[in-house]
Design a protein around this motif. Sequence first.
Motif, mmCIF file in Angstrom:
data_model
loop_
_atom_site.group_PDB
_atom_site.id
_atom_site.type_symbol
_atom_site.label_atom_id
_atom_site.label_comp_id
_atom_site.label_asym_id
_atom_site.label_seq_id
_atom_site.Cartn_x
_atom_site.Cartn_y
_atom_site.Cartn_z
ATOM 1 N N ILE A 1 27.568 45.412 20.627
ATOM 2 C CA ILE A 1 27.743 46.789 20.158
ATOM 3 C C ILE A 1 26.741 47.058 19.045
ATOM 4 N N GLU A 2 26.057 48.180 19.135
ATOM 5 C CA GLU A 2 25.185 48.643 18.065
ATOM 6 C C GLU A 2 25.692 49.991 17.569
ATOM 7 N N ILE A 3 25.745 50.145 16.262
ATOM 8 C CA ILE A 3 26.183 51.409 15.657
ATOM 9 C C ILE A 3 25.109 51.842 14.671
ATOM 10 N N THR A 4 24.577 53.049 14.852
ATOM 11 C CA THR A 4 23.613 53.600 13.905
ATOM 12 C C THR A 4 24.244 54.779 13.186
ATOM 13 N N ILE A 5 24.053 54.809 11.887
ATOM 14 C CA ILE A 5 24.538 55.901 11.050
ATOM 15 C C ILE A 5 23.316 56.632 10.519
ATOM 16 N N SER A 6 23.176 57.900 10.860
ATOM 17 C CA SER A 6 21.956 58.639 10.545
ATOM 18 C C SER A 6 22.270 60.039 10.058
ATOM 19 N N SER A 7 21.312 60.600 9.329
ATOM 20 C CA SER A 7 21.353 62.005 8.936
ATOM 21 C C SER A 7 20.087 62.658 9.477
ATOM 22 N N VAL A 8 19.888 63.914 9.152
ATOM 23 C CA VAL A 8 18.682 64.607 9.596
ATOM 24 C C VAL A 8 17.443 63.978 8.972
ATOM 25 N N GLU A 9 17.614 63.224 7.906
ATOM 26 C CA GLU A 9 16.485 62.585 7.229
ATOM 27 C C GLU A 9 16.165 61.213 7.785
ATOM 28 N N GLY A 10 16.978 60.709 8.699
ATOM 29 C CA GLY A 10 16.692 59.414 9.301
ATOM 30 C C GLY A 10 17.879 58.472 9.245
ATOM 31 N N MET A 11 17.626 57.212 9.645
ATOM 32 C CA MET A 11 18.683 56.220 9.700
ATOM 33 C C MET A 11 19.113 55.801 8.292
ATOM 34 N N GLN A 12 20.434 55.744 8.101
ATOM 35 C CA GLN A 12 20.985 55.368 6.804
ATOM 36 C C GLN A 12 21.610 53.977 6.808
ATOM 37 N N ALA A 13 22.173 53.584 7.957
ATOM 38 C CA ALA A 13 22.815 52.272 8.039
ATOM 39 C C ALA A 13 22.852 51.816 9.489
ATOM 40 N N PHE A 14 23.049 50.511 9.652
ATOM 41 C CA PHE A 14 23.015 49.908 10.976
ATOM 42 C C PHE A 14 24.064 48.812 11.031
ATOM 43 N N LEU A 15 24.823 48.767 12.136
ATOM 44 C CA LEU A 15 25.786 47.703 12.365
ATOM 45 C C LEU A 15 25.514 47.094 13.732
ATOM 46 N N ASN A 16 25.646 45.776 13.825
ATOM 47 C CA ASN A 16 25.372 45.102 15.085
ATOM 48 C C ASN A 16 26.323 43.925 15.283
ATOM 49 N N ARG A 17 26.778 43.794 16.543
ATOM 50 C CA ARG A 17 27.557 42.618 16.920
ATOM 51 C C ARG A 17 27.051 42.131 18.269
ATOM 52 N N ASP A 18 26.639 40.872 18.317
ATOM 53 C CA ASP A 18 26.158 40.300 19.568
ATOM 54 C C ASP A 18 27.327 39.938 20.476
ATOM 55 N N SER A 19 27.002 39.726 21.734
ATOM 56 C CA SER A 19 28.020 39.333 22.701
ATOM 57 C C SER A 19 28.696 38.038 22.270
ATOM 58 N N GLY A 20 30.008 38.058 22.247
ATOM 59 C CA GLY A 20 30.755 36.867 21.874
ATOM 60 C C GLY A 20 31.048 36.744 20.391
ATOM 61 N N ASP A 21 30.328 37.485 19.537
ATOM 62 C CA ASP A 21 30.592 37.434 18.097
ATOM 63 C C ASP A 21 31.884 38.185 17.771
ATOM 64 N N LYS A 22 32.500 37.792 16.659
ATOM 65 C CA LYS A 22 33.737 38.441 16.234
ATOM 66 C C LYS A 22 33.520 39.440 15.108
ATOM 67 N N THR A 23 32.418 39.297 14.392
ATOM 68 C CA THR A 23 32.164 40.161 13.241
ATOM 69 C C THR A 23 30.848 40.915 13.412
ATOM 70 N N PHE A 24 30.723 42.006 12.675
ATOM 71 C CA PHE A 24 29.522 42.826 12.696
ATOM 72 C C PHE A 24 28.603 42.454 11.540
ATOM 73 N N TYR A 25 27.309 42.502 11.805
ATOM 74 C CA TYR A 25 26.338 42.459 10.732
ATOM 75 C C TYR A 25 26.070 43.891 10.308
ATOM 76 N N THR A 26 26.038 44.178 9.009
ATOM 77 C CA THR A 26 25.794 45.536 8.543
ATOM 78 C C THR A 26 24.618 45.561 7.592
ATOM 79 N N HIS A 27 23.900 46.673 7.589
ATOM 80 C CA HIS A 27 22.775 46.846 6.683
ATOM 81 C C HIS A 27 22.681 48.308 6.291
ATOM 82 N N VAL A 28 22.629 48.579 5.001
ATOM 83 C CA VAL A 28 22.430 49.939 4.479
ATOM 84 C C VAL A 28 20.996 50.039 3.980
#
Length: 387
Positions: A356-383
């Motif tokens: 699963i990939e989750i992108t958080i964005s505004s009209v000014e561009g990407m603000q944050a990113f979350l990623n979880r690979d197949s089989g992983d239990k937790t998300f990696y997040t980056h602001v």
Amino acid sequence: MSNHIKKIKLSLVLLATVAVLAGCGNLQNSGLSDGESGSNTNSKTSNYQITGTTDGTQYSALLSNGKYKVSATRGLLTDQNANKFNISSFESGLTTLSKTEFSPKKYAFQEGQHISRTTANNWLARQSKSNPEGLNPVDNGKTDPSTRNPIYLQDILEQDYLVRKGNSYQLGGVAIGLGMNKVDNYRKEKYGAVYKTTISETAREQQAKSIAEKILSRLRQKKALANVTIVFGLYEQGEDDSLVGGTYFATAVSKSGTNIDQWNTVNEKNAVLPVVNNEKAINDGDSDSFDNFKSKVQSFFPNLSGVTAQVHYKDNKLAGMNIKITTQFFGENEIRSFTQYTDTAATQYLPAGIPIEITISSVEGMQAFLNRDSGDKTFYTHVFGSY
């Protein structure tokens, strides 16, 4: 640098510029036979490298003199396609199909070098006296949607796979993707209204398989491709106004010769969540999970402009989800807090075990990113910070 951060940087770089690929991992030197690689250089002393080692699930890319070697048809997909989602799913889907025949543990990736842009344009055009190489049917002079000869083949994509032999690499195989229209948009006159010819599944499949054999015959005439393995993927284009790309529906492998003896069905589907216009979800459980996630994050702040997901199914099972959240946040603390909240909601409500990939964005561009690979239990997040 962690694998998670490398993944984010690679994803962003692929969207922005391929030039930075040289910085992803430790470069490894290797000699490469120019004749077998399809390289345009005649120098036998060129310095060839790969972008770095991987975990065996993704390809390393081949570099020439420290530079990424772009496709001989670079830009053609963009020119031919009004739906940007088609471009990404067409490319990534062909790479995924290729892994069955060309293992990333053994092969390196290179953009296609054997089909030139001029050749591709001629093949994509209609057959005519001035263009006997055209793979689309001749213009029968009719303009009615049900009687005209439509454009069946919309896109051609080549990917090359090179295998290491001692201290050198040589071309080990080629993958060819054929983007087939399900709807052909056309105008009866220049700048006039747009009309549509709907192409049946049977006609699309018959045309695609016939075109693949013609292309195979032409490729085998090239010395570099006379005896290599060639993989074909048949792709159904998403319509121009679709919010998702298309999917592959068949694949075949030619080890030698000019005939394709067996085609294998590919069962894939793409969809958008939440469903609209009373459409039925592919899987009600997945749809409900996303709706619960969407409701949860929307309750955090009233500043969300939209929460949507693109979902991909393979063999009727959810295989991936890309979620886009559009915000109106301005403060970094707001974004950071919302990202943490999104992480919690995603872990609680979204289906487990899939990428699963989750992108958080505004009209000014990407603000944050979350990623979880197949089989992983937790998300990696980056602001993304402002510095």
